[in-house]
Write a protein that holds these residues in place. Structure first.
Motif, PDB file in Angstrom:
ATOM      1  N   PRO B 155      36.222 -55.663 -29.174  1.00 38.90           N
ATOM      2  CA  PRO B 155      35.130 -56.150 -29.017  1.00 38.90           C
ATOM      3  C   PRO B 155      34.923 -57.207 -28.101  1.00 38.90           C
ATOM      4  CG  PRO B 155      35.074 -55.632 -31.564  1.00 38.90           C
ATOM      5  CD  PRO B 155      37.022 -55.745 -30.986  1.00 38.90           C
ATOM      6  N   ALA B 156      35.566 -57.787 -28.254  1.00 37.82           N
ATOM      7  CA  ALA B 156      35.329 -58.740 -27.236  1.00 37.82           C
ATOM      8  C   ALA B 156      36.130 -58.358 -25.750  1.00 37.82           C
ATOM      9  CB  ALA B 156      36.898 -60.577 -27.934  1.00 37.82           C
ATOM     10  N   GLU B 157      36.863 -57.057 -25.478  1.00 36.34           N
ATOM     11  CA  GLU B 157      37.202 -57.094 -24.505  1.00 36.34           C
ATOM     12  C   GLU B 157      36.125 -55.970 -23.869  1.00 36.34           C
ATOM     13  OE1 GLU B 157      41.341 -55.663 -23.769  1.00 36.34           O
ATOM     14  OE2 GLU B 157      41.401 -55.684 -26.650  1.00 36.34           O
ATOM     15  N   LEU B 158      35.169 -55.942 -24.361  1.00 41.81           N
ATOM     16  CA  LEU B 158      33.561 -55.118 -23.995  1.00 41.81           C
ATOM     17  C   LEU B 158      33.200 -56.222 -23.129  1.00 41.81           C
ATOM     18  CD1 LEU B 158      33.733 -53.215 -26.793  1.00 41.81           C
ATOM     19  CD2 LEU B 158      34.692 -52.984 -24.894  1.00 41.81           C
ATOM     20  N   SER B 159      32.011 -55.693 -22.289  1.00 42.06           N
ATOM     21  CA  SER B 159      31.055 -56.617 -21.461  1.00 42.06           C
ATOM     22  C   SER B 159      30.061 -56.139 -22.033  1.00 42.06           C
ATOM     23  CB  SER B 159      30.222 -55.994 -19.937  1.00 42.06           C
ATOM     24  OG  SER B 159      30.236 -54.448 -20.708  1.00 42.06           O
ATOM     25  N   GLY B 160      28.832 -56.817 -22.290  1.00 42.69           N
ATOM     26  CA  GLY B 160      27.576 -56.759 -22.832  1.00 42.69           C
ATOM     27  C   GLY B 160      27.125 -55.324 -23.081  1.00 42.69           C
ATOM     28  N   GLY B 161      26.773 -55.012 -22.344  1.00 40.33           N
ATOM     29  CA  GLY B 161      26.311 -53.213 -22.265  1.00 40.33           C
ATOM     30  C   GLY B 161      26.870 -52.482 -22.819  1.00 40.33           C
ATOM     31  N   MET B 162      27.912 -52.606 -22.890  1.00 40.91           N
ATOM     32  CA  MET B 162      29.558 -51.697 -23.348  1.00 40.91           C
ATOM     33  C   MET B 162      29.220 -52.192 -25.129  1.00 40.91           C
ATOM     34  SD  MET B 162      32.513 -51.570 -21.192  1.00 40.91           S
ATOM     35  CE  MET B 162      33.908 -50.657 -21.149  1.00 40.91           C
ATOM     36  N   GLN B 163      29.681 -53.625 -25.361  1.00 39.65           N
ATOM     37  CA  GLN B 163      29.271 -53.569 -26.465  1.00 39.65           C
ATOM     38  C   GLN B 163      27.678 -52.925 -27.691  1.00 39.65           C
ATOM     39  OE1 GLN B 163      29.333 -57.683 -27.246  1.00 39.65           O
ATOM     40  NE2 GLN B 163      31.472 -58.021 -26.614  1.00 39.65           N
ATOM     41  N   LYS B 164      26.832 -52.988 -26.622  1.00 41.42           N
ATOM     42  CA  LYS B 164      25.784 -52.614 -27.153  1.00 41.42           C
ATOM     43  C   LYS B 164      26.337 -50.717 -26.921  1.00 41.42           C
ATOM     44  CE  LYS B 164      22.320 -55.209 -27.981  1.00 41.42           C
ATOM     45  NZ  LYS B 164      21.198 -56.128 -26.997  1.00 41.42           N
ATOM     46  N   ARG B 165      26.524 -50.074 -25.879  1.00 36.83           N
ATOM     47  CA  ARG B 165      26.963 -48.819 -26.921  1.00 36.83           C
ATOM     48  C   ARG B 165      27.802 -48.952 -27.459  1.00 36.83           C
ATOM     49  NH1 ARG B 165      27.090 -45.791 -20.580  1.00 36.83           N
ATOM     50  NH2 ARG B 165      26.375 -47.669 -19.569  1.00 36.83           N
ATOM     51  N   VAL B 166      28.859 -49.321 -27.415  1.00 38.98           N
ATOM     52  CA  VAL B 166      29.533 -49.482 -28.878  1.00 38.98           C
ATOM     53  C   VAL B 166      29.123 -49.352 -30.705  1.00 38.98           C
ATOM     54  CG1 VAL B 166      31.564 -50.652 -29.867  1.00 38.98           C
ATOM     55  CG2 VAL B 166      31.458 -49.697 -27.748  1.00 38.98           C
ATOM     56  N   ALA B 167      27.765 -50.248 -30.243  1.00 39.29           N
ATOM     57  CA  ALA B 167      26.595 -50.685 -31.542  1.00 39.29           C
ATOM     58  C   ALA B 167      25.844 -49.741 -31.766  1.00 39.29           C
ATOM     59  CB  ALA B 167      25.916 -52.466 -30.671  1.00 39.29           C
ATOM     60  N   LEU B 168      25.327 -48.987 -30.758  1.00 36.70           N
ATOM     61  CA  LEU B 168      24.963 -47.737 -30.950  1.00 36.70           C
ATOM     62  C   LEU B 168      25.742 -46.372 -31.423  1.00 36.70           C
ATOM     63  CD1 LEU B 168      21.982 -46.385 -30.561  1.00 36.70           C
ATOM     64  CD2 LEU B 168      22.961 -45.852 -28.039  1.00 36.70           C
ATOM     65  N   ALA B 169      27.608 -46.638 -30.618  1.00 37.34           N
ATOM     66  CA  ALA B 169      27.646 -45.205 -31.199  1.00 37.34           C
ATOM     67  C   ALA B 169      28.432 -45.782 -32.801  1.00 37.34           C
ATOM     68  CB  ALA B 169      29.503 -45.420 -30.590  1.00 37.34           C
ATOM     69  N   ARG B 170      27.565 -46.969 -33.002  1.00 41.00           N
ATOM     70  CA  ARG B 170      29.073 -47.213 -35.225  1.00 41.00           C
ATOM     71  C   ARG B 170      27.326 -46.981 -35.334  1.00 41.00           C
ATOM     72  NH1 ARG B 170      29.994 -52.597 -36.713  1.00 41.00           N
ATOM     73  NH2 ARG B 170      27.241 -53.539 -36.553  1.00 41.00           N
ATOM     74  N   ALA B 171      25.694 -47.291 -34.778  1.00 35.81           N
ATOM     75  CA  ALA B 171      25.133 -46.514 -35.497  1.00 35.81           C
ATOM     76  C   ALA B 171      24.470 -45.309 -35.288  1.00 35.81           C
ATOM     77  CB  ALA B 171      23.630 -47.967 -34.733  1.00 35.81           C
ATOM     78  N   ILE B 172      25.382 -44.946 -34.847  1.00 37.89           N
ATOM     79  CA  ILE B 172      24.594 -43.195 -35.519  1.00 37.89           C
ATOM     80  C   ILE B 172      25.957 -41.874 -35.668  1.00 37.89           C
ATOM     81  CG2 ILE B 172      23.114 -42.556 -33.622  1.00 37.89           C
ATOM     82  CD1 ILE B 172      25.307 -41.565 -31.493  1.00 37.89           C
ATOM     83  N   ALA B 173      26.934 -43.081 -35.989  1.00 40.96           N
ATOM     84  CA  ALA B 173      28.244 -42.122 -36.170  1.00 40.96           C
ATOM     85  C   ALA B 173      28.374 -41.652 -37.881  1.00 40.96           C
ATOM     86  CB  ALA B 173      29.597 -42.979 -36.210  1.00 40.96           C
TER      87      ALA B 173
END
Lengths: 267, 271
Positions: B155-173
């Motif tokens: 996660p530390a390698e991602l930009s803020g926008g990408m982190q939000k997208r990953v967090a969204l992916a986690r929320a819907i997975a």
């Protein structure tokens, strides 16, 4: 000055003392409940063997260099000091006995505990504290995972199991440190020194040290996880939690060392 | 008797729909500070509710109470008509199991790679083995417009926008029935904010989920919400269609929506 204000000062002091005692009792109760909760998860599925293994490696394997060096130098200093002390009344022959007894009973577990407290207690507090202030612990809850089971229980188990192994290594290295100084610098015969060591040390000495190590490992992990879990307020809060974890576990190690020594060796 | 008012006995009677989430009289104080002072709110199944309010108005505390992260002092929280505060721990876990949450700062686990973050719940509950979870993570990442190779990054390698997208992916997975979004566009540039809003709308529609979003970004509120509610001084002071924000006729909501300095909302400033 009125008589009521003269009376108020000592009463204020008493009130402050009372508050401090109540706070201490409250914290002790909360830490105990936290520990019981964490320990109860060790026997309730689901289990997290990967996390246990990771924490075990962190506590045991990666602490080996610092604990090993501490033990070697402690054994060397012990040999030197006991030789210079005992030579005043012609008891140089007791150097091997003093070294092995001090290392196995006291210095091995206590110094390893203090070193692990600085390394692992601080790391646990900082890691879990950062997770707290960045909502990662709340995220665990929303992902149907108990944070105590996931974050605390594996660390407690790992530290309790790894510390005796670390101390066993520290015992051997500490005795080796004493052996090196005794044979290379103080003119002892190697086989005689080792024979004196093995003849003098008893199983109780080693076992008491290992029990102490397990207790100290539990205390270090408990204080690290407790302080991290309850940290608040960003970077400063995490820093404070880390300091508190190291100070609290170091003091508890020294206090419990006395209690356990009483339990094992007082007649 | 007026025949128009009396229904025949055999005619089907339309039952009022049970709200997916119903809050009644929710109160929470931290020391002397009352954060929630009797919050009442209904969120209907399949709808997207946006809760608006200034900083410190109690938006986050409200959803943390619903998620069981904070225990309210009083009031009721019903999900599908059942008061979760009166449930046993196990029943509550079962309810939580049907929810997802996107945290304001993502709250990704930095000790795990992205793909394990995305499928954390599925792995923790042993619903999938690690190979299946990897495939599922790749699919969830694709749903939020990210390449499967992102799964191997930290996660530390991602930009803020990408982190939000990953967090969204986690929320819907885990395909939850209710999804909470805490300030989903905070800290993002307007274009990335719009992208995240679009992804949220798509994901919620595809899952048929009920969504509750807290935000003070008005553009985001209009894009995401079917309905909106305004929280002020610990109470819900207005609810209505999100499309009407800015012209609701409620002076508190209209001042907030237009970002005006003058009005019933007074900012506490220390000079």
């Amino acid at each position: 000055m009125s008589s009521s204000s003269l009376l108020a000062r000592p009463l204020d002091g008493l009130a402050a003392l009372g508050r401090a005692v109540l706070d201490l009792c409250r914290t002790a109760g909360a830490v105990t409940l936290f520990a019981l909760n964490a320990v109860s998860h060790a026997v309730r599925p689901p289990f997290h063997p990967r996390l246990l293994l990771r924490a075990f490696l962190e506590v045991g394997y990666f602490s080996l260099p610092v604990v090993g060096l501490t033990a070697v130098f402690t054994g060397m200093v012990l040999a030197l000091q006991s030789f210079s002390g005992f030579s005043r009344f012609g008891a140089e022959g007791a150097v091997a006995n003093v070294v092995v007894l001090s290392i196995t009973r006291e210095l091995g577990p206590v110094l390893a505990g203090l070193m692990v407290s600085g390394r692992i207690g601080a790391a646990f507090a900082a890691e879990i504290g950062t997770m707290r202030v960045t909502d990662q612990i709340d995220a665990l809850t929303t992902l149907s995972t108990d944070p105590i089971k996931y974050l605390v229980t594996p660390r407690l188990l790992a530290a309790t199991l790894a510390m005796p192994l670390l101390v066993l290594v520290a015992d051997v290295l500490g005795v080796m440190g004493g052996y090196l100084i005794a044979t290379l610098k103080l003119g002892f015969s190697g086989p005689t020194y080792l024979k004196a060591t093995l003849d003098f040390v008893q199983m109780t000495d080693v076992v008491s040290g290992l029990v102490k190590a397990a207790v100290f490992g539990f205390v270090v992990a408990l204080m690290g996880t407790w302080c991290g879990y309850n940290s608040r307020g960003g970077a400063q809060g995490v820093g404070g939690a880390t300091t508190k974890a190291v100070v609290a576990s170091s003091i508890l190690i020294l206090a419990l060392d006395y209690v356990l020594t009483e339990a094992f060796f007082s007649r | 008797m007026n025949e128009a008012l009396s229904a025949p006995l055999d005619a089907p009677v339309a039952e009022p729909a049970v709200p997916k989430i119903r809050l009644r009289g929710l109160r929470k104080a931290f020391g002397p500070k009352k954060v929630l002072d009797g919050v009442d709110l209904d969120v209907m199944p399949g709808s997207s509710m946006v809760i608006l309010g200034g900083s410190g108005s109690g938006k986050s505390v409200t959803i943390k109470c619903i998620l069981g992260l904070i225990t309210p002092d009083s009031g009721t929280i019903e999900i599908d008509g059942r008061n979760v505060l009166a449930m046993s721990a196990r029943e509550r876990e079962a309810v939580l199991d049907r929810t997802g949450m996107l945290f304001q700062n993502g709250a990704l686990f930095d000790s795990l790679p992205v793909w394990e973050n995305v499928c954390f719940k599925l792995l923790a509950q042993k619903r999938l083995d690690r190979r299946q979870a990897r495939d599922k993570a790749a699919q969830a990442l694709a749903d939020v417009g990210l390449d499967a190779s992102v799964g191997d990054l930290s996660p530390a390698e991602l930009s803020g926008g990408m982190q939000k997208r990953v967090a969204l992916a986690r929320a819907i997975a885990s395909e939850p029935e209710i999804i909470f979004f805490d300030e989903p566009t905070t800290g993002l540039d307007p274009i990335m904010g719009a992208v995240i809003d679009g992804l949220i709308v798509d994901c919620v529609k595809r899952l048929g989920a009920t969504a509750v979003t807290i935000t003070h970004d008005m553009a985001s509120a209009r894009r995401i919400g079917d309905h909106a509610a305004m929280i002020h001084q610990g109470r819900i002071v207005w609810t209505g269609p999100a499309a009407t924000l800015g012209q609701t006729g409620n002076p508190i909501v209209d001042q907030f929506a237009r970002g005006e300095r003058e009005g019933p909302i007074k900012m506490e400033l220390r000079r």
